[in-house]
Design an enzyme around this catalytic site. Structure first.
Site, mmCIF file in Angstrom:
data_model
loop_
_atom_site.group_PDB
_atom_site.id
_atom_site.type_symbol
_atom_site.label_atom_id
_atom_site.label_comp_id
_atom_site.label_asym_id
_atom_site.label_seq_id
_atom_site.Cartn_x
_atom_site.Cartn_y
_atom_site.Cartn_z
ATOM 1 N N HIS A 155 23.040 40.932 36.430
ATOM 2 C CA HIS A 155 22.284 39.805 37.008
ATOM 3 C C HIS A 155 21.300 40.245 38.079
ATOM 4 O O HIS A 155 20.405 39.506 38.450
ATOM 5 C CB HIS A 155 23.260 38.770 37.582
ATOM 6 N N ASP A 362 14.780 40.690 43.655
ATOM 7 C CA ASP A 362 15.720 39.737 43.072
ATOM 8 C C ASP A 362 15.768 39.954 41.565
ATOM 9 O O ASP A 362 14.716 40.171 40.946
ATOM 10 C CB ASP A 362 15.236 38.301 43.360
HETATM 11 C C1 GDG Z 1 22.201 36.400 41.190
HETATM 12 C C2 GDG Z 1 20.939 37.272 41.267
HETATM 13 C C3 GDG Z 1 19.887 35.854 39.495
HETATM 14 C C4 GDG Z 1 21.938 27.968 46.652
HETATM 15 N N1 GDG Z 1 22.223 27.229 47.729
HETATM 16 C C5 GDG Z 1 22.883 26.139 47.302
HETATM 17 C C6 GDG Z 1 23.009 26.231 45.910
HETATM 18 N N2 GDG Z 1 22.424 27.358 45.537
HETATM 19 C C7 GDG Z 1 22.284 27.767 44.129
HETATM 20 C C8 GDG Z 1 20.842 27.704 43.692
HETATM 21 C C9 GDG Z 1 20.846 28.653 42.508
HETATM 22 C C10 GDG Z 1 21.924 29.655 42.907
HETATM 23 O O1 GDG Z 1 22.686 29.103 43.963
HETATM 24 C C11 GDG Z 1 21.306 30.943 43.448
HETATM 25 O O2 GDG Z 1 20.806 31.660 42.384
HETATM 26 P P1 GDG Z 1 19.709 32.783 42.571
HETATM 27 O O3 GDG Z 1 19.245 33.163 41.240
HETATM 28 O O4 GDG Z 1 18.626 32.250 43.418
HETATM 29 O O5 GDG Z 1 20.389 33.969 43.379
HETATM 30 P P2 GDG Z 1 21.814 34.779 43.470
HETATM 31 O O6 GDG Z 1 22.908 33.945 43.996
HETATM 32 O O7 GDG Z 1 21.494 35.989 44.290
HETATM 33 O O8 GDG Z 1 22.166 35.194 41.968
HETATM 34 C C12 GDG Z 1 19.700 36.466 40.890
HETATM 35 C C13 GDG Z 1 21.212 35.108 39.406
HETATM 36 O O9 GDG Z 1 22.301 35.943 39.796
HETATM 37 C C14 GDG Z 1 21.465 34.622 37.970
HETATM 38 O O10 GDG Z 1 21.442 35.672 37.064
HETATM 39 O O11 GDG Z 1 18.823 34.951 39.252
HETATM 40 O O12 GDG Z 1 18.557 37.305 40.880
HETATM 41 O O13 GDG Z 1 20.797 37.823 42.573
HETATM 42 O O14 GDG Z 1 21.266 28.003 41.342
HETATM 43 O O15 GDG Z 1 20.524 26.385 43.401
HETATM 44 N N3 GDG Z 1 23.628 25.287 45.147
HETATM 45 C C15 GDG Z 1 24.133 24.214 45.805
HETATM 46 N N4 GDG Z 1 24.039 24.073 47.152
HETATM 47 C C16 GDG Z 1 23.429 24.993 47.944
HETATM 48 O O16 GDG Z 1 23.342 24.823 49.168
HETATM 49 N N5 GDG Z 1 24.735 23.257 45.086
#
Ligand code: GDG
Length: 464
Positions: A155, A362
């Site tokens: 990821h 990322d």
């Molecule tokens: C890894 C990789 C890759 C965040 N704050 C809240 C909340 N979130 C949710 C977001 C989003 C998720 O968390 C974060 O996803 P990201 O993709 O931005 O980042 P990582 O956690 O680092 O994830 C990344 C991912 O895996 C998938 O393969 O894209 O590059 O690092 O969905 O919305 N959700 C809620 N409240 C919050 O305050 N409900």
């Protein structure tokens, strides 16, 4: 199809009714049909974990979990996974803390996973492991005699050989990745970096997406992850009735909302983003009193020193920006370390004039895709996106910025705040088409189909 067994560090056992599913569970929702198994860590620590997993059945899906000892958790999760691999693969060599004992612990937890899995695996299962915690698992399952198709998805980003070489056990990890039949990456750049490592560091032969090492072939390809765009859009539309969204909208008093949503992580470029807001207000005083920046930033991995330091730095920066620019009835930066419910988040994106997604590096970044899916197409907001997020490879109509440059982010914010509606609509319609095409559903289908094909061609004839 044979039974699918998903393996990940944490297992999202469905909780009480109404609880919202976590990121990976949403991405893999289409695969969670009756008969599927999801295996991994329970999230619990115990002094003597059992080899046999605890089983919970929900909606026909079997969730099999094991506990870890606190020592294993420290070495495997805090130490090697998040203290060495995470910084390395996010290009932060200065933050990488390699300790041989942590690596040994990482191997031993993966071995416990493999041994525990062996008690529930069936010979014709197909296995799909997720993320950097699980890299040695495929080799260990093969050593135990499992012959079914083995897939792995990373990821987070991968690194080129010049950087990977800094990790003393990089060769072992790259060889372990080669033990899977199929390894998926978020972008072609990451897949290519991995194939380069296999070639230069292990002497593997690379042909297109195929890597041949020690007489067997595996495929390393790009399979960008996506979101369930339609359900997210519906959540965003419905969220106009959400009390918190209504309160935030009311508090804006007609000002534009810029929004950032990130786990509190040093890869997300938060200090530079806060600095960018200060630059915007300095260079373009006309935006003072006209914009609110809301940063939602749930705390994460506080066992790791760097994360605690980041929190202190953000607290300090918030004070500095607000101290410098606030007026009696206006505060430019609102920053909350509390997580918002998913629907609320969707609604907040929808009322956002700018989505600010500026990680320093990322794998993909799903927030960028969520922001686009949530917009009102009649009056859409503008996405500012880091060129170092995997999402930038697809979402080229966003305002693409260098996240290390607060001035460039500030310029993009100014451009977004002054962009005429027709330009915003043009960019949005191109972006939304992509977000609705590269969905979570498409991601799963592509991986499972590739896994079913790769096995047939990679098994040596004599063993097939
Ligand atoms: C890894 C990789 C890759 C965040 N704050 C809240 C909340 N979130 C949710 C977001 C989003 C998720 O968390 C974060 O996803 P990201 O993709 O931005 O980042 P990582 O956690 O680092 O994830 C990344 C991912 O895996 C998938 O393969 O894209 O590059 O690092 O969905 O919305 N959700 C809620 N409240 C919050 O305050 N409900």
């Amino acid at each position: 199809m044979a039974r699918l067994v998903i393996v990940s560090n944490r297992v999202p056992i469905p909780k009480a009714r109404g609880a919202s599913a976590g990121g990976l569970a949403v991405a893999l929702r289409d695969l969670l049909t009756p008969g599927t198994m999801w295996f991994g860590w329970s999230g619990r620590l115990s002094s003597e974990p059992a080899v046999e997993p605890a089983i919970v059945e929900a909606r026909g899906v079997t969730y099999a979990t094991i506990d870890l000892t606190s020592e294993a958790y420290r070495g495997f999760y805090v130490g090697f996974s998040n203290g060495a691999l995470w910084p390395l693969l996010h290009f932060r060599l200065g933050l990488m803390h390699f300790r041989r004992e942590d690596y040994d612990c990482y191997l031993s937890v993966n071995r416990s996973f493999a041994e525990s899995l062996a008690t529930v695996l069936q010979p014709d299962d197909t296995l799909w492991a997720h993320d950097y915690h699980m890299i040695p698992l495929g080799r260990m399952l093969r050593e135990q005699g499992f012959h079914g198709p083995l897939g792995f998805f990373l990821h987070i980003p991968f690194a080129p050989p010049s950087m990977m070489e800094a990790l003393p056990v990089a060769r072992e990890l790259i060889a372990d990745l080669c033990a899977f039949d199929l390894v998926g990456f978020q972008t072609e750049e990451h897949a290519r970096d991995f194939r380069d490592c296999a070639q230069r560091m292990l002497g593997a032969t690379v042909q297109g997406e195929w890597v041949r090492l020690n007489g067997r072939s595996m495929r390393a390809f790009a399979d960008p992850i996506g979101i369930d765009a339609e359900s997210f859009r519906q959540d965003a539309v419905r969220a106009v009735n959400d009390k918190l969204v209504q309160r935030v909208a009311g508090s804006l008093a007609g000002r534009a909302l810029a929004i950032g949503v990130d786990r509190m992580d040093y890869s997300k470029g938060l200090p530079q983003r806060f600095e960018a807001l200060a630059r915007l207000l300095e260079k373009h005083p006309e935006h003072r009193r006209r914009v609110h920046f809301l940063q939602i930033c749930p705390r994460s991995r506080e066992e790791v020193d760097e994360y605690r330091k980041l929190r202190a730095e953000l607290d300090r920066l918030t004070g500095r920006v607000n101290g410098r620019f606030s007026e009696f009835d206006w505060t430019p930066l609102r920053y909350s370390t509390r997580a918002a419910p998913r629907t609320t988040l969707a609604g907040l994106y929808r009322i956002g004039r700018i989505g600010v997604v500026t990680p320093l590096r990322d794998g993909m970044n799903l927030v960028a895709k969520e922001f686009i899916a949530a917009q009102d197409e009649g009056d859409p907001g503008v996405l500012i996106l880091s060129k170092f997020a995997g999402a930038a490879h697809e979402l080229t109509e966003a305002l693409i910025v260098n996240p290390f440059d607060p001035d460039a982010i500030a310029d993009a914010m100014h451009l977004a705040l002054t962009m005429p509606a027709p330009d915003r609509k043009d960019r949005h319609s191109a972006l939304v088409e992509k977000v609705f095409r590269t969905t979570a559903h498409a991601y799963c289908q592509r991986f499972i189909e590739a896994l079913s094909q790769v096995k047939a061609s990679s098994v040596p004839r004599a063993a097939a």
